[in-house]
Write an enzyme that holds these catalytic residues in place. Structure first.
Site, PDB file in Angstrom:
ATOM      1  N   LYS A 236       0.849  -1.199   0.000  1.00 17.65           N
ATOM      2  CA  LYS A 236       0.000   0.000   0.000  1.00 17.65           C
ATOM      3  C   LYS A 236       0.877   1.240   0.000  1.00 17.65           C
ATOM      4  O   LYS A 236       1.681   1.445   0.905  1.00 17.65           O
ATOM      5  CB  LYS A 236      -0.903   0.004   1.226  1.00 17.65           C
ATOM      6  CG  LYS A 236      -1.744   1.277   1.392  1.00 17.65           C
ATOM      7  CD  LYS A 236      -2.487   1.273   2.723  1.00 17.65           C
ATOM      8  CE  LYS A 236      -3.215   2.590   2.972  1.00 17.65           C
ATOM      9  NZ  LYS A 236      -3.868   2.635   4.306  1.00 17.65           N
TER      10      LYS A 236
ATOM     11  N   LYS B 216     -10.758  12.955   7.462  1.00 21.40           N
ATOM     12  CA  LYS B 216     -10.224  12.815   8.817  1.00 21.40           C
ATOM     13  C   LYS B 216     -10.313  14.175   9.520  1.00 21.40           C
ATOM     14  O   LYS B 216      -9.913  15.193   8.965  1.00 21.40           O
ATOM     15  CB  LYS B 216      -8.761  12.354   8.772  1.00 21.40           C
ATOM     16  CG  LYS B 216      -8.557  10.956   8.228  1.00 21.40           C
ATOM     17  CD  LYS B 216      -7.080  10.590   8.207  1.00 21.40           C
ATOM     18  CE  LYS B 216      -6.821   9.251   7.548  1.00 21.40           C
ATOM     19  NZ  LYS B 216      -7.330   8.115   8.321  1.00 21.40           N
TER      20      LYS B 216
ATOM     21  N   ASP C 128       1.378   6.694   5.256  1.00 21.15           N
ATOM     22  CA  ASP C 128       0.487   5.650   4.749  1.00 21.15           C
ATOM     23  C   ASP C 128       1.065   4.935   3.530  1.00 21.15           C
ATOM     24  O   ASP C 128       0.407   4.104   2.926  1.00 21.15           O
ATOM     25  CB  ASP C 128      -0.880   6.254   4.407  1.00 21.15           C
ATOM     26  CG  ASP C 128      -2.034   5.357   4.827  1.00 21.15           C
ATOM     27  OD1 ASP C 128      -1.785   4.367   5.537  1.00 21.15           O
ATOM     28  OD2 ASP C 128      -3.186   5.645   4.454  1.00 21.15           O
TER      29      ASP C 128
ATOM     30  N   ASP D 244     -12.415   6.421   3.748  1.00 20.59           N
ATOM     31  CA  ASP D 244     -11.185   6.350   4.536  1.00 20.59           C
ATOM     32  C   ASP D 244     -10.690   4.911   4.693  1.00 20.59           C
ATOM     33  O   ASP D 244      -9.678   4.673   5.346  1.00 20.59           O
ATOM     34  CB  ASP D 244     -11.400   6.990   5.914  1.00 20.59           C
ATOM     35  CG  ASP D 244     -10.102   7.370   6.602  1.00 20.59           C
ATOM     36  OD1 ASP D 244      -9.075   7.449   5.903  1.00 20.59           O
ATOM     37  OD2 ASP D 244     -10.114   7.580   7.828  1.00 20.59           O
TER      38      ASP D 244
ATOM     39  N   GLU E 281      -9.509   3.282   2.243  1.00 14.88           N
ATOM     40  CA  GLU E 281      -8.993   3.290   0.866  1.00 14.88           C
ATOM     41  C   GLU E 281      -7.874   2.290   0.628  1.00 14.88           C
ATOM     42  O   GLU E 281      -7.613   1.896  -0.504  1.00 14.88           O
ATOM     43  CB  GLU E 281      -8.509   4.704   0.499  1.00 14.88           C
ATOM     44  CG  GLU E 281      -7.099   5.081   0.915  1.00 14.88           C
ATOM     45  CD  GLU E 281      -6.863   5.069   2.421  1.00 14.88           C
ATOM     46  OE1 GLU E 281      -5.721   4.822   2.838  1.00 14.88           O
ATOM     47  OE2 GLU E 281      -7.832   5.306   3.177  1.00 14.88           O
TER      48      GLU E 281
ATOM     49  N   ARG F  58      -7.442  -0.916   1.268  1.00 15.32           N
ATOM     50  CA  ARG F  58      -7.807  -2.208   0.668  1.00 15.32           C
ATOM     51  C   ARG F  58      -8.186  -2.039  -0.796  1.00 15.32           C
ATOM     52  O   ARG F  58      -7.961  -2.943  -1.607  1.00 15.32           O
ATOM     53  CB  ARG F  58      -8.935  -2.852   1.479  1.00 15.32           C
ATOM     54  CG  ARG F  58     -10.244  -2.095   1.534  1.00 15.32           C
ATOM     55  CD  ARG F  58     -11.087  -2.452   2.748  1.00 15.32           C
ATOM     56  NE  ARG F  58     -10.516  -1.868   3.967  1.00 15.32           N
ATOM     57  CZ  ARG F  58     -10.961  -2.146   5.186  1.00 15.32           C
ATOM     58  NH1 ARG F  58     -11.953  -2.993   5.362  1.00 15.32           N
ATOM     59  NH2 ARG F  58     -10.406  -1.573   6.230  1.00 15.32           N
TER      60      ARG F  58
END
Length: 508
Positions: free
Chosen positions: A269, A281, A292, A352, A354, A356
């Site tokens: 990811k 958020k 992330d 949020d 996102e 997966r």
């Protein structure tokens, strides 16, 4: 010169003489007396004497004037009490603190004593990696100021150079090079490491690696067609050229394919910034979301380790799923019904979630590739859920499908030996059923917003279903590194590179 030279991004030496004039301080890790770790012969009596003066040497890192060591300075870094519940992280932590204390004392050429401790079979590697980790300078600082925080590093194990220790040092340097690469991507800000900038940095880093092939997919028509869920996540950001998504495919092939016994397929990811999208958020929860992309960074780093160490028995394919989850007039929103690469329809329920989506289509493709590969094992690596962090703190949640059952336990055991913590989590039947669509026409829902528990397990269940792995007899392990990846102000941990290198025998 009695040392054997290696290169990191500066000089790293093996030193057999603890009194060498080439260093300005010696760092020694102090182990509890009950472990019976012998002290170097030059300083054993000195430490015994100062221990009578100050018992605090067994509690915190201290600096002593000692004429028996290089530079006349001795840094003692204690592990503290070690119980049966401790693992090799006590060695790593002591090495980090010792090196930091030496640098704080003004040392520029420290010599680290790397002892062989029976309790920790990979302890020498862990010790060296801890010391090297403490020397890391973030990329964006290095790009502004090329000044190094040290001149040379020495590593002392014995008064004779041994082939085994030389091999350990080479392994440590190779891993640290790959971890520097990983930290550079993971820790840089969302503008320095946009999807395109990551792709370019990857190209530059692998330049000259003859056993690596790269493919960067940047055409939006191709991404929309072949990676529709990734395209949905990045729809708002795609309006800005520098934030457009990229899919980076990296493949390692050894020189003799006839020797390959296993194939690893890794999907990472790489959300360069996660605003949460339309489900924005709030309350300060957005800060730190440049991290992330740690999963994709780790995949790239593991491939770099393979490129350096050249394991003859592995073929490795890595995919970096790079995008930005922005909010804007073209944001994807809850209630949208999307068709994944697997052909399954997926209802958006929370933008949020996102991560997966970012990996789903690449995971399905890896499943197709795995059908034609020898002994394949698929991984997804992602900072995927806050739930994993809530459950396991700063440890990685490892989850196996039915074909890989037992691998997560092996990761847990191996991780303890190399100072990377894993927790063996389990996927249950309800983690699949909770993802089943609720409205007519839905095969799956992105996430069940009514679910009160098991969020990191149901995320793994979703990936298995959308990736077409529910009934395939292909080994698959999902690693949720949300708690382990490292949050600001700490530097990225580069987890799980060391464990993957150890468990898959990448090390020399």
């Amino acid at each position: 010169m009695s040392a054997t030279e290696f290169k990191l991004y500066d000089n790293v030496f093996i030193e057999t003489n603890i009194q060498s004039i080439d260093y300005d301080a010696v760092i020694l890790i102090l182990y509890p007396e009950d472990l019976n770790v012998p002290l170097p012969r030059h300083i054993g009596s000195f430490i015994d004497n100062i221990a009578k003066v100050d018992k605090h040497i067994h509690k915190t890192a201290t600096v002593w004037n000692c004429e028996y060591v290089s530079g006349g300075r001795l840094v003692l870094s204690p592990t503290g009490k070690i119980t049966p519940y401790h693992d090799a992280r006590v060695v790593k932590d002591a090495a980090i603190k010792g090196m930091q204390r030496a640098l704080d004392a003004g040392a520029k050429k420290p010599l680290l004593v790397v002892q062989n401790v029976v309790r920790f079979p990979v302890g020498q590697l862990v010790c060296i990696l801890g010391a090297l980790e403490s020397l890391y300078v973030p990329l964006q600082i290095r790009e502004r100021d090329a000044t190094k925080n040290f001149l040379r590093i020495g590593l002392h194990s014995e008064e004779q150079l041994s082939e085994k220790f030389e091999r350990t040092v080479r392994n440590a340097i190779a891993i640290e090079k790959s971890r520097i690469f990983t930290r550079d991507i993971a820790g840089s800000d969302p503008e320095r490491m946009t999807p395109n900038n990551i792709a370019e940095y990857v190209k530059t880093t692998f330049q000259g690696d003859s056993n690596i092939t790269l493919n960067v997919i940047d055409d939006m028509e191709t991404i929309n067609k072949e990676y529709p869920l990734l395209a949905a996540v990045s729809r708002a950001s795609s309006q800005i050229e520098r934030h457009r998504p990229r899919v980076v495919e990296i493949e390692y092939r050894p020189s003799d394919l006839a020797r390959v016994t296993s194939t690893l397929l890794l999907v990472g990811k790489g959300v360069t910034y996660d605003t949460g999208g339309a489900d924005l958020k709030i309350s300060g929860k957005m800060a730190g979301m440049a991290r992330d992309k740690c999963g994709a960074a780790a995949v790239a780093g593991f491939l770099k380790a393979c490129a350096i160490l050249k394991p003859p028995h592995l073929k490795v394919i890595g995919v970096l799923c790079l995008c930005r989850n922005s909010i804007g007039e073209d944001s994807y929103v809850p209630d949208e019904l999307l068709i994944s690469r697997s052909g399954k329809t997926v209802r958006v329920t929370n933008t949020d979630a996102e991560g997966r989506f970012a990996m789903a289509d690449a995971l399905f493709k890896m499943g197709e590739i795995a059908d034609t590969e020898l002994n394949p094992h698929i991984y997804t690596i992602a900072t995927l859920t806050g739930h994993a962090r809530l459950c396991y703190g700063n440890y990685t949640a490892a989850l196996d499908n039915f074909s890989a059952v037992g691998h997560s336990r092996d990761l847990q055991s191996t991780g303890g030996k190399v100072a990377e913590g894993f927790e063996d989590s389990v996927i249950r039947p309800e983690d699949f059923s909770v993802n089943v669509g609720k409205c007519r026409g839905d095969d799956l829902i992105q996430v069940d917003t009514d679910a009160k528990c098991r969020h990191h397990q149901l995320a793994a269940g979703f990936l298995i279903k959308v990736g077409g792995l529910e009934t395939k007899n292909i080994k698959y392990t999902h690693l949720d590194i949300a708690g382990a990846a490292g949050a600001p102000p700490c530097e990225p941990s580069a987890v799980p590179i060391v464990t993957l290198c150890q468990i898959h025998k990448v090390l020399m």
